[in-house]
Write a protein that holds these residues in place. Structure first.
Motif, PDB file in Angstrom:
ATOM      1  N   ASP A 199       0.961  -1.166   0.114  1.00 15.93           N
ATOM      2  CA  ASP A 199       0.138   0.162  -0.106  1.00 15.93           C
ATOM      3  C   ASP A 199       0.739   1.379  -0.008  1.00 15.93           C
ATOM      4  OD1 ASP A 199      -2.413  -1.206  -0.128  1.00 15.93           O
ATOM      5  OD2 ASP A 199      -2.576  -1.454   2.265  1.00 15.93           O
ATOM      6  N   GLY A 200       2.134   1.200   0.486  1.00 15.42           N
ATOM      7  CA  GLY A 200       2.895   2.354   0.725  1.00 15.42           C
ATOM      8  C   GLY A 200       3.904   2.381  -0.424  1.00 15.42           C
ATOM      9  N   GLY A 201       3.866   1.475  -1.556  1.00 17.41           N
ATOM     10  CA  GLY A 201       4.330   1.157  -2.592  1.00 17.41           C
ATOM     11  C   GLY A 201       6.136   0.805  -2.254  1.00 17.41           C
ATOM     12  N   LYS A 202       6.297   0.337  -1.301  1.00 17.45           N
ATOM     13  CA  LYS A 202       7.532  -0.384  -0.707  1.00 17.45           C
ATOM     14  C   LYS A 202       7.873  -1.691  -1.150  1.00 17.45           C
ATOM     15  CE  LYS A 202       7.845   2.469   3.511  1.00 17.45           C
ATOM     16  NZ  LYS A 202       7.659   2.703   4.909  1.00 17.45           N
ATOM     17  N   MET A 203       8.168  -1.782  -2.481  1.00 23.55           N
ATOM     18  CA  MET A 203       8.254  -2.999  -3.278  1.00 23.55           C
ATOM     19  C   MET A 203       9.482  -3.663  -2.549  1.00 23.55           C
ATOM     20  SD  MET A 203       5.579  -2.068  -4.751  1.00 23.55           S
ATOM     21  CE  MET A 203       5.435  -3.745  -5.357  1.00 23.55           C
ATOM     22  N   GLN A 204      10.649  -3.222  -2.371  1.00 20.89           N
ATOM     23  CA  GLN A 204      11.754  -3.716  -1.977  1.00 20.89           C
ATOM     24  C   GLN A 204      11.289  -4.693  -0.413  1.00 20.89           C
ATOM     25  OE1 GLN A 204      14.726  -4.358  -3.310  1.00 20.89           O
ATOM     26  NE2 GLN A 204      14.037  -3.522  -4.964  1.00 20.89           N
ATOM     27  N   GLY A 250       1.987   5.222 -10.153  1.00 24.30           N
ATOM     28  CA  GLY A 250       3.158   5.821 -10.195  1.00 24.30           C
ATOM     29  C   GLY A 250       3.921   4.826 -11.467  1.00 24.30           C
ATOM     30  N   ILE A 251       5.083   4.821 -11.257  1.00 21.05           N
ATOM     31  CA  ILE A 251       6.286   4.275 -12.112  1.00 21.05           C
ATOM     32  C   ILE A 251       6.913   3.267 -11.602  1.00 21.05           C
ATOM     33  CG2 ILE A 251       8.188   4.461 -14.023  1.00 21.05           C
ATOM     34  CD1 ILE A 251       5.726   5.892 -15.058  1.00 21.05           C
ATOM     35  N   TYR A 252       6.866   2.072 -11.949  1.00 18.47           N
ATOM     36  CA  TYR A 252       7.667   0.972 -11.266  1.00 18.47           C
ATOM     37  C   TYR A 252       8.278   0.340 -12.350  1.00 18.47           C
ATOM     38  CZ  TYR A 252       3.855   1.032  -7.716  1.00 18.47           C
ATOM     39  OH  TYR A 252       3.047   1.511  -6.810  1.00 18.47           O
ATOM     40  N   GLY A 296      -4.459  -9.953 -26.391  1.00 18.70           N
ATOM     41  CA  GLY A 296      -5.120 -10.964 -25.715  1.00 18.70           C
ATOM     42  C   GLY A 296      -4.254 -12.127 -25.164  1.00 18.70           C
ATOM     43  N   ASP A 297      -2.937 -11.818 -25.100  1.00 19.68           N
ATOM     44  CA  ASP A 297      -2.010 -12.783 -24.307  1.00 19.68           C
ATOM     45  C   ASP A 297      -2.044 -12.414 -22.875  1.00 19.68           C
ATOM     46  OD1 ASP A 297      -1.527 -13.826 -26.704  1.00 19.68           O
ATOM     47  OD2 ASP A 297       0.476 -13.282 -26.724  1.00 19.68           O
ATOM     48  N   LYS A 298      -1.476 -13.316 -22.197  1.00 22.20           N
ATOM     49  CA  LYS A 298      -1.352 -12.929 -20.534  1.00 22.20           C
ATOM     50  C   LYS A 298      -0.069 -12.536 -20.371  1.00 22.20           C
ATOM     51  CE  LYS A 298      -5.057 -14.708 -18.438  1.00 22.20           C
ATOM     52  NZ  LYS A 298      -5.842 -14.190 -17.332  1.00 22.20           N
ATOM     53  N   LEU A 299       0.010 -11.299 -19.616  1.00 21.03           N
ATOM     54  CA  LEU A 299       1.284 -10.915 -19.128  1.00 21.03           C
ATOM     55  C   LEU A 299       1.527 -11.079 -17.539  1.00 21.03           C
ATOM     56  CD1 LEU A 299       2.466  -7.679 -21.099  1.00 21.03           C
ATOM     57  CD2 LEU A 299       3.386  -9.917 -20.951  1.00 21.03           C
ATOM     58  N   ARG A 300       2.383 -11.697 -16.901  1.00 20.41           N
ATOM     59  CA  ARG A 300       2.766 -11.347 -15.458  1.00 20.41           C
ATOM     60  C   ARG A 300       3.720 -10.595 -14.971  1.00 20.41           C
ATOM     61  NH1 ARG A 300       5.877 -14.604 -12.084  1.00 20.41           N
ATOM     62  NH2 ARG A 300       6.158 -15.954 -13.597  1.00 20.41           N
ATOM     63  N   LEU A 301       3.634  -9.505 -14.306  1.00 14.88           N
ATOM     64  CA  LEU A 301       4.419  -8.494 -14.054  1.00 14.88           C
ATOM     65  C   LEU A 301       4.969  -8.778 -12.682  1.00 14.88           C
ATOM     66  CD1 LEU A 301       2.911  -5.432 -15.181  1.00 14.88           C
ATOM     67  CD2 LEU A 301       4.329  -6.816 -16.524  1.00 14.88           C
ATOM     68  N   GLU A 302       6.139  -8.785 -12.440  1.00 13.73           N
ATOM     69  CA  GLU A 302       7.027  -8.697 -11.102  1.00 13.73           C
ATOM     70  C   GLU A 302       7.453  -7.370 -10.770  1.00 13.73           C
ATOM     71  OE1 GLU A 302       8.604 -13.164 -11.015  1.00 13.73           O
ATOM     72  OE2 GLU A 302      10.067 -11.596 -11.362  1.00 13.73           O
ATOM     73  N   LEU A 303       6.796  -6.743  -9.741  1.00 12.35           N
ATOM     74  CA  LEU A 303       6.991  -5.141  -9.540  1.00 12.35           C
ATOM     75  C   LEU A 303       8.374  -5.284  -8.466  1.00 12.35           C
ATOM     76  CD1 LEU A 303       4.162  -5.268 -10.467  1.00 12.35           C
ATOM     77  CD2 LEU A 303       3.929  -3.228  -8.887  1.00 12.35           C
ATOM     78  N   ILE A 304       9.474  -4.867  -9.003  1.00 11.79           N
ATOM     79  CA  ILE A 304      10.784  -4.688  -8.340  1.00 11.79           C
ATOM     80  C   ILE A 304      10.954  -3.549  -7.553  1.00 11.79           C
ATOM     81  CG2 ILE A 304      13.155  -4.860  -8.927  1.00 11.79           C
ATOM     82  CD1 ILE A 304      11.513  -7.469  -9.532  1.00 11.79           C
ATOM     83  N   ALA A 305      10.869  -2.338  -8.030  1.00  9.00           N
ATOM     84  CA  ALA A 305      11.059  -1.222  -7.191  1.00  9.00           C
ATOM     85  C   ALA A 305       9.806  -0.112  -7.796  1.00  9.00           C
ATOM     86  CB  ALA A 305      12.477  -0.603  -7.537  1.00  9.00           C
ATOM     87  N   HIS A 306       9.531   0.629  -6.975  1.00 15.44           N
ATOM     88  CA  HIS A 306       8.705   1.866  -7.153  1.00 15.44           C
ATOM     89  C   HIS A 306       9.730   3.212  -7.552  1.00 15.44           C
ATOM     90  CE1 HIS A 306       5.975   5.532  -5.829  1.00 15.44           C
ATOM     91  NE2 HIS A 306       5.565   5.101  -6.733  1.00 15.44           N
ATOM     92  N   ILE A 307       9.608   3.644  -8.836  1.00 18.64           N
ATOM     93  CA  ILE A 307      10.353   4.918  -9.261  1.00 18.64           C
ATOM     94  C   ILE A 307      10.136   6.063  -8.844  1.00 18.64           C
ATOM     95  CG2 ILE A 307      11.736   5.812 -11.306  1.00 18.64           C
ATOM     96  CD1 ILE A 307      11.457   2.955 -12.464  1.00 18.64           C
TER      97      ILE A 307
END
Length: 691
Positions: A199-204, A250-252, A296-307
């Motif tokens: 919720d705070g964007g603290k991805m690390q 935001g941007i990640y 139409g394809d699936k994408l799975r995103l791994e969020l590494i860091a909030h920029i």
């Protein structure tokens, strides 16, 4: 890797077209309860496992280990949809860390043989406790073991519990292994902390607690294609799971998985304030080095860091210029992660530095240094920091151990600032602060580093500390882990005041504590510096309690790992019974509560401590220890004269804690809610496990 590896299911990776591709073996996944195989010696665990975080992974490892031991199969049972969505359909507050597909994808990593996804329906929820056990658990799975939480409830109106499962198991032929209260509560707390971090964007911070990056999965849909006109074409994602937790706008920096291939990218989530005419929230990702039609394809995103946060720009050119900067930031962040991943992939363990702070400890160096040098942990260096000794310590080290890194300090800074000064010159992932009068065994570090690598929320840890001269007893300086009572008095599992217990294995479980002993303290190096190190004004004694309290306020765990045992002489630098130690203990304890307790509590706690410390003085009077009474008086005088300085430090450390925090709430585990003084002197309780 063998069957027991936690990476069993994804044990191979290759480069394909310049991108990392994982090749996973098939963990069996079942969605139909009417089409299950006959499981062999099934070991079951049951739960939501939302996020499949570090706490869940420990349970999975227990299940897998037990299955291997009995030559059986591990079976994880989970439910879809989440039971709360069925039982309370009007409750829209539930936010899930993982969708069911993301959960299965994660479970593939951790060595399970089978995952059964039970369709959770109103009819299923209406089963009685007997039906749940007999028709569901026994008939479908024929379990040998059930591994479940102490608070597990089941059946209509939650009428079944662990005791009923155990009673039924006598006839049905299974055993129940209970996950204890502390571990279950840790899992709940971890889930809360993960949601708070997200919720705070603290991805690390979230990644540390999860043990893997947070994921978003969606289908690529058509957008307005504005990104392509400014040089950043994006794939717009539709997230179909309505209860999926979505981090802030935001941007990640992200890794994107498409058909088992991984790509770097940057993700935008927001309302597009630069384009107010569209006025809708979008989730879109710009993939680096990618040019394929994927609608139409699936994408799975791994969020590494909030920029950065979302922002409005006056023109599309200004937006494009900012996105170019964002891309460079994303590339740097992903490259850094790639280096760390490569390090783990090639089995290079995190670096560890044992740092021995020495002051006139020549006899201890001669006796114990070689034992520390024989520590079997591979990626290790041993450093001695000399605190301006006046004996022959430095000459001995230069003659007998010329290759050993030696830090010579210009004066005796004491334990606290001595380590602060020395550790500025030591580069490692983990610091091991080891007293010169501690004997270690070759493999003592491995269980501790394994625990801290597995659980990123563990900030510090200690081994079990036993008495070198009476090895059947715990040692005063840390025993089986430090605790703190409600009034700020420290004690240990295995030692209350000066009375140490005999070790009969009563505290052999890995456990969360409140403080770890400075005699053998293992801490993450970045966290040590980030949270301010030791308070140099302590000189010696209680500085580790103050440090660990700050870690707990930042949401971290402090642990004891009794699988690792060391033997401490004790009092090697400053005898436990000297008036100076009494002075430091009383003064530094008051410093610690002033800096860490809530202000409202201090209004009554400080006067209460004055009264209780007066009673301690009376006890010394009955023992004829006049100099110790003077030490208490001097300690209070020093405390009151330095109260303003300590209060300013309170604010200084609060700012540091905020910067490294992984939770909005302090972690109070290990703080005893009663008074250890009353329990010991008023109730005559002398053992920790009888509190």
């Amino acid at each position: 890797m063998g069957k027991g590896s936690p990476f069993q299911q994804c044990r191979n990776s290759v480069e394909k077209n310049g991108h990392l591709v994982y090749i996973c073996s098939a963990m069996k996944v079942f969605h139909d309860l009417h089409n299950l195989p006959n499981f062999k010696n099934a070991v079951l665990t049951i739960g939501s496992f939302d996020g499949v975080h570090c706490g869940h992974q420990k349970i999975i490892e227990k299940v897998s280990q037990l299955a291997r031991r009995i030559d059986g199969e591990s079976v994880l049972i989970t439910f879809h949809p989440h039971p709360r969505l069925v039982v309370y359909p009007k409750d829209n507050s539930l936010q899930l860390i993982t969708t069911i597909d993301e959960k299965v994808k994660l479970l593939e990593r951790y060595g399970l043989d089978n995952v059964v996804i039970v369709p959770f329906t109103i009819e299923f929820s209406q089963q009685s406790a007997d039906e749940y056990i007999q028709k569901f658990l026994v008939e479908k799975f024929q379990p040998k073991y059930l591994v479940i939480g102490y608070d597990h409830r089941f059946g209509l109106n939650r009428q079944g519990d662990v005791d009923y499962l155990k009673w039924y198991g006598k006839e049905a032929g299974y055993e129940v292994l209970v996950i204890e209260k502390q571990e279950v509560e840790d899992i709940a707390v971890s889930s809360t902390k993960i949601r708070e971090a997200l919720d705070g964007g603290k991805m690390q911070a979230a990644m540390q607690l999860l043990g893997h990056p947070f994921s978003l999965t969606g289908t690529v849909v058509h957008g307005q294609k504005i990104g392509a006109t400014i040089g950043f074409p994006t794939a717009n994602l539709s997230i179909s799971a309505p209860n999926k937790l979505i981090p802030p706008n935001g941007i990640y920096a992200v890794h994107a998985w498409h058909q088992d291939e991984r790509y770097g990218g940057m993700l935008y989530m927001g309302d597009r304030p630069t384009l107010p005419e569209y006025g809708n929230r979008t989730i879109e990702v710009n993939l680096f080095d990618f040019d394929k039609p994927i609608y139409g394809d699936k994408l799975r995103l791994e969020l590494i860091a909030h920029i950065r946060a979302d922002a409005k720009y006056d023109t599309l050119d200004a937006l494009s210029a900012q996105l170019q900067k964002d891309k460079q930031s994303a590339l740097q962040l992903l490259a850094k992660l790639g280096q760390e991943t490569s390090k783990k992939k090639t089995n290079i363990l995190p670096s560890v530095a044992i740092v021995i702070l020495n002051y006139n400890g020549l006899s201890h160096l001669k006796r114990f240094l070689n034992k520390a040098l024989k520590t079997s942990y591979p990626n290790l260096k041993v450093v001695v920091a000399d605190n301006a000794s006046t004996d022959e310590s430095v000459a001995f080290l230069q003659e007998k151990h010329p290759q050993l890194p030696l830090i010579t300090l210009s004066k005796n800074y004491g334990f606290a600032n001595g380590y602060n000064q020395a550790l500025l010159q030591v580069d490692a992932d983990y610091y091991v602060l080891l007293n010169s009068d501690v004997e270690v065994l070759p493999d003592w570090l491995d269980p501790i580093i394994e625990l801290m690598e597995r659980d990123g929320s563990v900030g510090a840890c200690q081994p079990k500390i036993k008495d070198f001269n009476r090895p059947e007893y715990f040692e005063y300086a840390g025993a089986a882990g430090g605790m703190l009572d409600y009034l700020g008095y420290p004690f240990c599992r295995g030692r209350i005041f000066a009375l140490t217990e005999k070790d009969s294995g009563q505290y052999d479980g890995t456990s969360e504590i409140f403080w770890a002993s400075g005699a053998a303290l293992i801490i993450r190096a970045k966290l040590f510096h980030g949270i301010g190190g030791f308070d140099k004004d302590y000189f010696a004694h209680s500085e580790e309690i103050d440090l660990c309290w700050r870690l707990k306020r930042a949401g971290y765990k402090v642990m004891v790992r009794p699988r690792s045992t060391v033997y401490h002489v004790g009092g090697g630098t400053l005898n436990y019974n000297t008036p100076f130690k009494t002075y430091l203990n009383f003064r530094n304890s008051l410093y610690t509560i002033l800096k860490n307790e809530p202000f409202g509590k201090l209004l009554w706690l400080i006067p209460a401590r004055l009264l209780l410390d007066g009673l301690a003085g009376f006890l010394f009077l009955t023992q004829g220890k006049w100099t110790h009474i003077q030490s208490i008086l001097k300690a209070h005088g020093a405390f009151y004269s330095n109260a303003g300085k300590m209060y300013r430090k309170r604010r200084y450390y609060r700012d540091l804690i905020d910067k490294v925090s992984i939770s909005k709430r302090a972690n109070r585990t290990g703080q005893y809610k009663g008074s250890i003084v009353w329990k010991y002197y008023g109730r005559g309780i002398r053992q920790y496990n009888k509190l």
